[in-house]
Design a protein around this motif. Structure first.
Motif, PDB file in Angstrom:
ATOM      1  N   LEU A 247     -17.205   3.816  -3.353  1.00 43.09           N
ATOM      2  CA  LEU A 247     -17.819   2.788  -4.200  1.00 43.09           C
ATOM      3  C   LEU A 247     -16.857   1.629  -4.435  1.00 43.09           C
ATOM      4  N   LYS A 248     -15.568   1.916  -4.546  1.00 44.31           N
ATOM      5  CA  LYS A 248     -14.597   0.855  -4.792  1.00 44.31           C
ATOM      6  C   LYS A 248     -14.382  -0.027  -3.558  1.00 44.31           C
ATOM      7  N   ILE A 249     -14.508   0.573  -2.373  1.00 38.73           N
ATOM      8  CA  ILE A 249     -14.254  -0.226  -1.173  1.00 38.73           C
ATOM      9  C   ILE A 249     -15.521  -0.894  -0.643  1.00 38.73           C
ATOM     10  N   GLY A 250     -16.640  -0.691  -1.358  1.00 40.76           N
ATOM     11  CA  GLY A 250     -17.863  -1.383  -0.976  1.00 40.76           C
ATOM     12  C   GLY A 250     -18.783  -0.609  -0.057  1.00 40.76           C
ATOM     13  N   ASP A 251     -18.429   0.634   0.256  1.00 39.01           N
ATOM     14  CA  ASP A 251     -19.298   1.472   1.085  1.00 39.01           C
ATOM     15  C   ASP A 251     -20.270   2.188   0.155  1.00 39.01           C
ATOM     16  N   GLU A 252     -21.232   1.415  -0.368  1.00 36.28           N
ATOM     17  CA  GLU A 252     -22.075   1.895  -1.447  1.00 36.28           C
ATOM     18  C   GLU A 252     -22.958   3.070  -1.037  1.00 36.28           C
TER      19      GLU A 252
END
Length: 380
Positions: A247-252
């Motif tokens: 979630l933090k790296i944008g891989d939702e």
């Protein structure tokens, strides 16, 4: 730190032998000793118990010193550092060169602001036992707070030479290298640490911290989380932490998948962290009739604790749409139990105030979880 039960029983028995119970038959020495030596009932209760025991007739110097140490620790826990120092000093007059009293007095000097006296006591404790990891670790943290970074690093290295898995030492050491040489210095230390201590969990914990907070090296964070989960299996490390990273790296999508699996396995295993909510939830309403399952609790709380308040809010909104008025009562009660204010309008179902209360609640979870700090890499 509380005394372990077996040790406490032995110490209490030893103390009771030194009291003249004939002259003071109405005094319950067993109860007093349990309160004093077990640090039970708050500072005032412990102080009274210890003081009463010290007035007993024919008490031995060794028992008096032990009681002084116990009362000193109660004063320390109650932030009365000057009194703690006084009791530890008195204990040392009866039992000189006791490293326990010297070290605890160092703690009290430190927090009272007497840096020079604290430093002297840390040095005395280490002269008495140069291989005490407890003394080395606390002296290193003292040096770190005093911005004596090389000395702190040296002390922490010594701790890890003796015990590579000493709780907290590795993480503090990584932070000390960051303070000394920045991101590059901390990363270099951790690369060396992986080779030197390949099976220590703190190495990979520190690597995740560094990459998520500073470097943005997402692949490194994922690799570290994989090793960490292997060394310490369980759904928190296998699913919750990877969910946070994705979630933090944008891989939702991947992060949501991990949260969903975490929620599913949490329900199956009856994870303790939300058991209170599950029991209360079942008592509040018939969740089968509402078409809801317990996974909802884990999903929205996980999203909130991971700082994704938008996803947490969406989970609650979906629940409210499906559950209607009974669902609203559940949500309002959960919010209030967390200590977040809920207006009369929100309780009555007014959409605007209710949305505000829900937003405040999920933000409260995000702030108190400690995970929100793992945001985009910091500049500078």
């Amino acid at each position: 730190m509380r005394i372990r039960l077996a040790a406490l029983i032995i110490v209490i028995a030893t103390l009771l032998l030194s009291f003249n119970s004939v002259s003071k038959p109405t005094t319950n020495y067993t109860e007093l000793a349990s309160s004093c030596l077990g640090n039970k009932g708050g500072m005032s209760n412990v102080v009274v118990a210890c003081t009463t025991l010290m007035k007993a007739e024919e008490i031995t110097p060794a028992s008096e010193a032990r009681l002084l140490r116990a009362r000193g620790w109660a004063y320390y826990c109650g932030e009365q550092y000057d009194r703690a120092v006084s009791d530890y000093t008195s204990a040392l007059a009866l039992h000189p060169n006791d490293p326990h009293s010297i070290l605890r007095r160092a703690f009290a000097h430190d927090l009272s602001g007497n840096v020079q006296a604290a430093e002297g006591d840390y040095a005395k404790a280490l002269l008495l036992d140069s291989n005490s990891t407890y003394a080395l670790y606390n002296k290193a943290k003292f040096d770190w707070r005093q911005e004596k970074i090389p000395a702190a690093i040296q002390g922490l290295e010594r701790v890890l030479e003796i015990d590579p898995g000493y709780d907290g030492a590795g993480l503090v050491l990584a932070d000390a290298h960051y303070d000394l040489d920045g991101v590059d210095g901390a990363d270099q230390f951790l690369q060396q640490a992986k080779r030197r201590w390949p099976d220590q969990k703190w190495v990979y914990d520190a690597q995740m911290n560094l990459t998520l907070m500073y470097t943005g090296d997402h692949e490194s964070a994922l690799q570290a989380s994989s090793v960490y989960a292997r060394l310490s299996p369980g759904i928190i490390n296998e699913l919750f932490i990877p969910a946070m990273i994705h979630l933090k790296i944008g891989d939702e999508d991947k992060g949501i998948d991990y949260v969903s699996e975490y929620a599913d396995r949490s329900v199956q295993q009856g994870l303790e962290d939300l058991r209170f909510y599950k029991r209360w939830y079942r008592k509040t309403t018939n969740w089968w009739v509402l078409g809801q399952d317990e996974e909802w609790l884990y999903r929205f709380m996980s999203y909130a604790m991971l700082g994704r308040t938008d996803l947490a809010k969406a989970e609650i909104d979906d629940f409210l749409r499906d559950a209607g008025e009974n669902g609203r009562k559940i949500v309002v009660s959960v919010i209030r139990r967390a200590g977040v204010p809920v207006s009369q309008e929100a309780q009555a179902g007014s959409s605007g105030p209710l949305n505000d209360a829900i937003a405040d609640y999920v933000d409260h979870l995000a702030k108190t979880s400690g995970f929100r700090e793992f945001g985009p890499p910091k500049e500078g």
